[in-house]
Enzyme design. Structure first.
Site, PDB file in Angstrom:
ATOM      1  N   LYS A  22       0.738  -1.158   0.009  1.00 49.10           N
ATOM      2  CA  LYS A  22      -0.003   0.170  -0.117  1.00 49.10           C
ATOM      3  C   LYS A  22       1.048   1.395   0.003  1.00 49.10           C
ATOM      4  CE  LYS A  22      -1.918   1.637   3.877  1.00 49.10           C
ATOM      5  NZ  LYS A  22      -1.596   3.090   4.232  1.00 49.10           N
ATOM      6  N   ASN A  23       1.939   1.227   0.800  1.00 44.92           N
ATOM      7  CA  ASN A  23       2.461   2.629   0.945  1.00 44.92           C
ATOM      8  C   ASN A  23       3.654   2.805  -0.165  1.00 44.92           C
ATOM      9  OD1 ASN A  23       1.267   2.807   3.332  1.00 44.92           O
ATOM     10  ND2 ASN A  23       2.958   2.730   4.792  1.00 44.92           N
ATOM     11  N   ARG A  92      -5.200  10.579   4.227  1.00 42.90           N
ATOM     12  CA  ARG A  92      -4.102  11.585   4.417  1.00 42.90           C
ATOM     13  C   ARG A  92      -2.988  11.714   3.183  1.00 42.90           C
ATOM     14  NH1 ARG A  92      -0.679  14.431   7.882  1.00 42.90           N
ATOM     15  NH2 ARG A  92       1.582  13.525   7.151  1.00 42.90           N
ATOM     16  N   CYS A 116      -6.633  12.833  11.716  1.00 48.56           N
ATOM     17  CA  CYS A 116      -6.425  11.575  11.441  1.00 48.56           C
ATOM     18  C   CYS A 116      -6.441  10.644  12.799  1.00 48.56           C
ATOM     19  CB  CYS A 116      -5.086  11.500  11.024  1.00 48.56           C
ATOM     20  SG  CYS A 116      -4.442   9.704  10.737  1.00 48.56           S
ATOM     21  N   ARG A 121      -1.090  14.867  12.673  1.00 54.44           N
ATOM     22  CA  ARG A 121      -0.235  14.358  11.404  1.00 54.44           C
ATOM     23  C   ARG A 121      -0.035  15.724  10.608  1.00 54.44           C
ATOM     24  NH1 ARG A 121      -1.557   8.546   9.415  1.00 54.44           N
ATOM     25  NH2 ARG A 121       0.607   8.623   8.550  1.00 54.44           N
ATOM     26  N   PRO A 122       1.024  16.442  11.256  1.00 52.43           N
ATOM     27  CA  PRO A 122       1.238  17.718  10.516  1.00 52.43           C
ATOM     28  C   PRO A 122       1.786  17.558   8.910  1.00 52.43           C
ATOM     29  CG  PRO A 122       2.937  17.755  12.124  1.00 52.43           C
ATOM     30  CD  PRO A 122       1.740  16.410  12.320  1.00 52.43           C
ATOM     31  N   ILE A 123       1.841  18.513   7.945  1.00 46.03           N
ATOM     32  CA  ILE A 123       2.645  18.394   6.818  1.00 46.03           C
ATOM     33  C   ILE A 123       3.336  19.462   6.786  1.00 46.03           C
ATOM     34  CG2 ILE A 123       0.500  17.155   5.587  1.00 46.03           C
ATOM     35  CD1 ILE A 123      -0.105  19.901   4.318  1.00 46.03           C
ATOM     36  N   ASP A 124       3.679  20.104   7.697  1.00 47.38           N
ATOM     37  CA  ASP A 124       4.678  21.308   7.439  1.00 47.38           C
ATOM     38  C   ASP A 124       5.868  20.786   6.996  1.00 47.38           C
ATOM     39  OD1 ASP A 124       4.996  19.448   9.917  1.00 47.38           O
ATOM     40  OD2 ASP A 124       6.523  20.958  10.970  1.00 47.38           O
ATOM     41  N   LEU A 125       6.697  19.643   7.197  1.00 44.32           N
ATOM     42  CA  LEU A 125       7.861  19.346   6.449  1.00 44.32           C
ATOM     43  C   LEU A 125       7.721  19.091   4.929  1.00 44.32           C
ATOM     44  CD1 LEU A 125       9.111  16.421   9.055  1.00 44.32           C
ATOM     45  CD2 LEU A 125       9.977  18.954   8.791  1.00 44.32           C
ATOM     46  N   ASP A 307       4.000   0.539  12.105  1.00 45.84           N
ATOM     47  CA  ASP A 307       2.715  -0.072  11.514  1.00 45.84           C
ATOM     48  C   ASP A 307       2.658  -1.361  12.171  1.00 45.84           C
ATOM     49  OD1 ASP A 307       2.177   2.492  10.350  1.00 45.84           O
ATOM     50  OD2 ASP A 307       2.682   1.601   8.173  1.00 45.84           O
ATOM     51  N   ARG A 399      -8.556  -0.611   4.053  1.00 44.23           N
ATOM     52  CA  ARG A 399      -7.775   0.423   3.747  1.00 44.23           C
ATOM     53  C   ARG A 399      -6.363  -0.384   3.374  1.00 44.23           C
ATOM     54  NH1 ARG A 399      -6.011   4.604   7.396  1.00 44.23           N
ATOM     55  NH2 ARG A 399      -4.731   4.971   5.658  1.00 44.23           N
TER      56      ARG A 399
HETATM   57  C1  UD1 Z   1       4.112   6.945   6.411  1.00 40.10           C
HETATM   58  C2  UD1 Z   1       3.094   5.777   6.232  1.00 40.10           C
HETATM   59  C3  UD1 Z   1       2.353   5.260   7.416  1.00 40.10           C
HETATM   60  C4  UD1 Z   1       3.703   4.910   8.465  1.00 40.10           C
HETATM   61  C5  UD1 Z   1       4.511   6.296   8.768  1.00 40.10           C
HETATM   62  C6  UD1 Z   1       5.739   5.825   9.590  1.00 40.10           C
HETATM   63  C7  UD1 Z   1       2.276   5.974   3.875  1.00 40.10           C
HETATM   64  C8  UD1 Z   1       1.294   6.130   2.915  1.00 40.10           C
HETATM   65  N1  UD1 Z   1       1.999   5.949   5.170  1.00 40.10           N
HETATM   66  O1  UD1 Z   1       3.444   7.708   6.835  1.00 40.10           O
HETATM   67  O2  UD1 Z   1       1.942   3.800   7.267  1.00 40.10           O
HETATM   68  O3  UD1 Z   1       3.064   4.720   9.707  1.00 40.10           O
HETATM   69  O4  UD1 Z   1       5.075   6.681   7.450  1.00 40.10           O
HETATM   70  O5  UD1 Z   1       6.560   4.866   8.975  1.00 40.10           O
HETATM   71  O6  UD1 Z   1       3.285   5.758   3.422  1.00 40.10           O
HETATM   72  N2  UD1 Z   1       5.958  14.643  10.865  1.00 40.10           N
HETATM   73  C9  UD1 Z   1       5.938  16.169  10.835  1.00 40.10           C
HETATM   74  N3  UD1 Z   1       5.729  16.820   9.748  1.00 40.10           N
HETATM   75  C10 UD1 Z   1       5.428  16.406   8.625  1.00 40.10           C
HETATM   76  C11 UD1 Z   1       5.325  15.191   8.310  1.00 40.10           C
HETATM   77  C12 UD1 Z   1       5.448  14.352   9.537  1.00 40.10           C
HETATM   78  O7  UD1 Z   1       6.206  16.410  11.879  1.00 40.10           O
HETATM   79  O8  UD1 Z   1       5.353  17.286   7.748  1.00 40.10           O
HETATM   80  C13 UD1 Z   1       6.022  13.649  11.672  1.00 40.10           C
HETATM   81  C14 UD1 Z   1       4.745  12.788  11.974  1.00 40.10           C
HETATM   82  O9  UD1 Z   1       3.832  13.676  12.867  1.00 40.10           O
HETATM   83  C15 UD1 Z   1       5.467  11.664  12.703  1.00 40.10           C
HETATM   84  C16 UD1 Z   1       6.586  11.515  11.946  1.00 40.10           C
HETATM   85  O10 UD1 Z   1       6.961  12.871  11.456  1.00 40.10           O
HETATM   86  O11 UD1 Z   1       5.564  11.859  13.992  1.00 40.10           O
HETATM   87  C17 UD1 Z   1       6.916  10.443  10.774  1.00 40.10           C
HETATM   88  O12 UD1 Z   1       5.773  10.578  10.130  1.00 40.10           O
HETATM   89  P1  UD1 Z   1       5.884  10.275   8.372  1.00 40.10           P
HETATM   90  O13 UD1 Z   1       7.095   9.285   8.315  1.00 40.10           O
HETATM   91  O14 UD1 Z   1       5.710  11.745   7.540  1.00 40.10           O
HETATM   92  O15 UD1 Z   1       4.603   9.194   8.143  1.00 40.10           O
HETATM   93  P2  UD1 Z   1       3.933   9.359   6.787  1.00 40.10           P
HETATM   94  O16 UD1 Z   1       4.622   9.659   5.653  1.00 40.10           O
HETATM   95  O17 UD1 Z   1       2.258  10.174   7.238  1.00 40.10           O
END
Ligand code: UD1
Length: 420
Positions: A22-23, A92, A116, A121-125, A307, A399
């Site tokens: 999936k991922n 998401r 979520c 789960r921010p998207i700032d990065l 996961d 999902r």
């Molecule tokens: C992906 C996987 C999810 C898995 C996760 C961690 C997909 C579709 N989903 O989710 O199944 O659980 O990796 O292995 O591939 N963070 C920030 N800011 C950001 C982005 C992330 O602070 O902009 C933080 C998150 O809150 C979290 C950490 O970074 O604490 C890791 O998250 P991230 O690796 O981004 O997870 P996803 O890509 O959402």
């Protein structure tokens, strides 16, 4: 409301091919947007998250067809660069379309991905990475309007403060559209990122370094469509292996690289399972209740995957001995604990830590999935438990698992879906 009804205690035996990841497939489907023409993806799992992604591709103007495990995406004629809120809310990870649309069309308009089940789960990065690549991003009333700034310098160094999987993938996709060299430092190292790199290379992109923490992309050259086979789903594999372990069975899973599951396999071995691995194949046998494992700390790859945390916890909760879990990746990832307690599990949670004291065989109960992997964990617990377990909230489980009850039945489990 439909639910799974499970009669626990049937040992699982047999062989299973693991479906595509999936991922991996979600960013790879978004990557199909990068080139006009028809890409073909094999081993594309039939999951509701994939269906939602295909809906987005269709809405953007792609022609999409599925025949068995093969999905064809023709991205010749993109009609729009905006994704409406109802489709963004489905998933998401649809935020991955930002990078792909910016690379192909130079603009994208998405609604902010909603709340979520795993906590904030921010998207700032993601946004910082795209801004570093020269994108102008306006955030207003829950909408994100992004466009390539005219005259902005393209191609540069992006440094991720956390190795975010999604932000790494978004930056890789956007950088393919940026002339010049982009380097992503502090990149996530997950195998799914290597899979995305391999697909991008098949499209003609110049990408190196995935699997390590520095990824280099020389973008700007036109890409072409590609035919590609998606890697196997390591979390689905972990789920079936834990199902066999908790029922004291013996199964072989194929279509999965054992190297991508090293941390999980080490825990299963410590818990008393016998494992045999070959390229593309894992065999697990278990002939006694699982023992506690010293510690399970979730971490970015190659650490223990967040996961698989709930899934292993469900297996160990019905075993013997204590295990300390520490969830380092997400804030609200113990929502399965209350449900496991209904089945007799002894689990104490304090902040990021959860102490599991193996309670011996759990007992069946009516429980509810509140997220994808937490839901799969309840199925694992039900397979090992005494008596009947009813798991509702199947929308979450669909999902990420293709033909879940059918596959488990083929291995000898007694599980059926009771329709609403
Ligand atoms: C992906 C996987 C999810 C898995 C996760 C961690 C997909 C579709 N989903 O989710 O199944 O659980 O990796 O292995 O591939 N963070 C920030 N800011 C950001 C982005 C992330 O602070 O902009 C933080 C998150 O809150 C979290 C950490 O970074 O604490 C890791 O998250 P991230 O690796 O981004 O997870 P996803 O890509 O959402």
């Amino acid at each position: 409301m439909s639910y799974y009804e499970i009669q626990g205690g049937r040992p699982l035996f047999g062989r299973l091919s693991i479906h595509g990841a999936k991922n991996s497939v979600l960013p790879i489907l978004a990557a199909c947007l990068l080139a006009p023409g028809q890409s073909v993806l094999h081993n594309c799992p039939d999951l509701s998250d994939v269906a939602a992604t295909l809906d987005i591709l269709r809405l953007l103007g792609c022609r999409v067809e599925r025949e068995g495990g093969a999905v064809t995406v023709d991205a010749s004629a993109l009609g729009r660069a905006d994704i409406p809120e109802h489709l963004m809310r489905e998933m998401r990870s649809s935020v991955i379309f930002l990078g792909a649309l910016l690379a192909r069309l130079g603009e994208a308009e998405l609604s902010y991905p909603g709340g979520c089940e795993l906590g904030p789960r921010p998207i700032d990065l993601h946004l910082a990475a795209l801004r570093a690549l020269g994108a102008e991003i306006l955030e207003e009333q829950g909408a994100l309007r992004c466009r390539r700034r005219n005259g902005a310098p393209w191609g540069r160094e992006i440094c991720l403060a956390i190795p975010s999987v999604g932000a790494t993938e978004n930056a890789m996709l956007a950088a393919c559209g940026c002339p010049g060299l982009t380097t992503i430092l502090g990149a996530a190292r997950e195998p799914e990122i290597v899979d995305l790199q391999n697909f991008l290379r098949a499209m003609g992109a110049k990408v190196t370094g995935a699997g390590g923490s520095a990824i280099s992309i020389t973008g700007g050259a036109p890409l072409h469509p590609a035919e590609y086979r998606v890697m196997g789903d390591r979390i689905a594999a972990a789920t079936y292996l834990c199902s066999a372990a908790v029922t004291e069975g013996e199964i072989e899973v194929d279509g999965i690289e054992p190297d991508t599951l090293t941390a999980v396999l080490a825990c299963l071995e410590e818990a008393g399972c016998t494992l045999h691995t070959d390229p593309g194949r894992i065999v697990l046998a278990c002939s006694a209740p699982l023992r506690g494992v010293r510690q399970v700390r979730t971490a970015p790859y190659p650490g223990f995957p967040t996961d698989a945390q709930a899934i292993l916890m469900a297996a160990l909760a019905g075993g013997e001995g204590a295990t300390l879990f520490v969830e380092n990746m997400f804030d609200s990832r113990y929502r399965h604990v209350d449900e496991l307690r209904r089945m007799g599990a002894d689990i104490q949670v304090a902040g990021r830590a959860a102490m599991v004291s193996g309670a011996g065989r759990l007992h069946g109960a009516a429980v509810r999935a509140t997220d994808l992997r937490g839901g799969a964990a309840l199925v694992v617990a039900g397979l090992g438990a005494e008596g009947t377990t009813q798991v509702s909230g199947l929308g979450h489980i669909r999902r990420g698992y293709e033909r879940f009850p059918q596959n488990l039945r083929a291995l000898g489990a007694e599980i059926r879906e009771i329709p609403a």
